[in-house]
Design a protein around this motif. Sequence first.
Motif, PDB file in Angstrom:
ATOM      1  N   UNK A  15     120.543  40.201 -14.862  1.00  0.00           N
ATOM      2  CA  UNK A  15     120.107  38.940 -15.456  1.00  0.00           C
ATOM      3  C   UNK A  15     121.028  38.477 -16.576  1.00  0.00           C
ATOM      4  N   UNK A  16     121.792  39.389 -17.129  1.00  0.00           N
ATOM      5  CA  UNK A  16     122.606  39.079 -18.306  1.00  0.00           C
ATOM      6  C   UNK A  16     123.546  37.888 -18.095  1.00  0.00           C
ATOM      7  N   UNK A  30     120.422  35.379 -24.016  1.00  0.00           N
ATOM      8  CA  UNK A  30     120.113  34.876 -25.355  1.00  0.00           C
ATOM      9  C   UNK A  30     119.723  36.021 -26.293  1.00  0.00           C
ATOM     10  N   UNK A  31     118.892  36.913 -25.789  1.00  0.00           N
ATOM     11  CA  UNK A  31     118.469  38.052 -26.604  1.00  0.00           C
ATOM     12  C   UNK A  31     119.642  38.985 -26.881  1.00  0.00           C
ATOM     13  N   UNK A 125     122.997  48.415 -22.949  1.00  0.00           N
ATOM     14  CA  UNK A 125     121.747  48.119 -22.259  1.00  0.00           C
ATOM     15  C   UNK A 125     120.855  49.353 -22.191  1.00  0.00           C
ATOM     16  N   UNK A 126     121.461  50.496 -21.919  1.00  0.00           N
ATOM     17  CA  UNK A 126     120.689  51.734 -21.848  1.00  0.00           C
ATOM     18  C   UNK A 126     120.069  52.054 -23.205  1.00  0.00           C
ATOM     19  N   UNK A 176     111.346  45.564 -18.363  1.00  0.00           N
ATOM     20  CA  UNK A 176     111.334  44.951 -19.686  1.00  0.00           C
ATOM     21  C   UNK A 176     112.019  43.601 -19.671  1.00  0.00           C
ATOM     22  N   UNK A 177     111.496  42.681 -20.470  1.00  0.00           N
ATOM     23  CA  UNK A 177     112.239  41.461 -20.775  1.00  0.00           C
ATOM     24  C   UNK A 177     111.964  41.085 -22.221  1.00  0.00           C
ATOM     25  N   UNK A 178     112.770  40.195 -22.807  1.00  0.00           N
ATOM     26  CA  UNK A 178     112.709  39.989 -24.253  1.00  0.00           C
ATOM     27  C   UNK A 178     111.521  39.185 -24.769  1.00  0.00           C
TER      28      UNK A 178
END
Length: 320
Positions: A15-16, A30-31, A125-126, A176-178
Amino acid sequence: MGYDEAFDLFNLLDNLPDWLPGYTNAIYQQDWERRFGLDAKDRAALETYARFRQRTSPMARNDEGKRPLADSLFAGSDTRIGDPYTGYFQNAASFSAATEAAIAAQAAGDRELLRRFYARFAPRARALLTGTARFSQQQETLTLELAAPMAAAFAARLRTFYGVEAAPTFHVRFVWWPYSNRTQAKLRGGSIVLFSDQHVQDDWAPIVLHEYAHFLSAGQPAANREALAAAFARLCPSALALPNPLNALEEPLAIYWGQYRFEREVRGKVLSSDSSWYAQPHADRAAKAIAAAFPAERPAPALAVGPLLEAAASVCESRP
């Protein structure tokens, strides 16, 4: 059902770059920029990965106008098949093993760009995900509700409605998402992906059953799908002019089952027709029209040409 660390990590990284808005979500980038910043080399790496995904994923194909009528009004086969590249990271032994397998399957010119992408972003990311819970409370609550005998019987009736008694295994995965104040659910091949923050609680069971309805719909016998689609298009010719024709029939059926009938048959409650059942207005109206014609205290209708399609079509702007 469970938490899959490899898939969660892949989901964040995929998604990045936000390579297919609507399929991917810009909130991840954005996060990331707020947390780590994005320099010119980062942005170049994101763009390179985005072009790879746009070039190789069937999700990025623009086949509007070429799609069969049945795939315009009902969930298509991609609902079950999903994105082949994503498949390497579902139920993988580890993220490292999945990346190696995924990279090895790509064209020679793409392998190095993928290695550079993961080397650049995966460590951060990890680390980001290491600080999150594994959705244990959400999983426990959802597992208990879906494992209850009434819920299991309801799922069986749903399979019967769509005519797919031998449905394959349907996986439920939290990622997970922000966002800290909202959730989302999406089908990814044979899985429903529940996007959440570890601190957010949601009423997941009807969401899962709603998406399960789409999963089953995609497996309907082809002849039945085609006959239903042709009949509905005659009843509701304006359906194909909607920005998303699935909101004419596919979504209303999933709302009718996943929200309306689930609430009544499993929980013993009634959804008020004055409340919003779904965000998209046409789908919401059509689902309520179906519910008015086939109340949940009565046997479910048959998915066949006739009264059910007529009820869904009753809210169409132009009808014969």
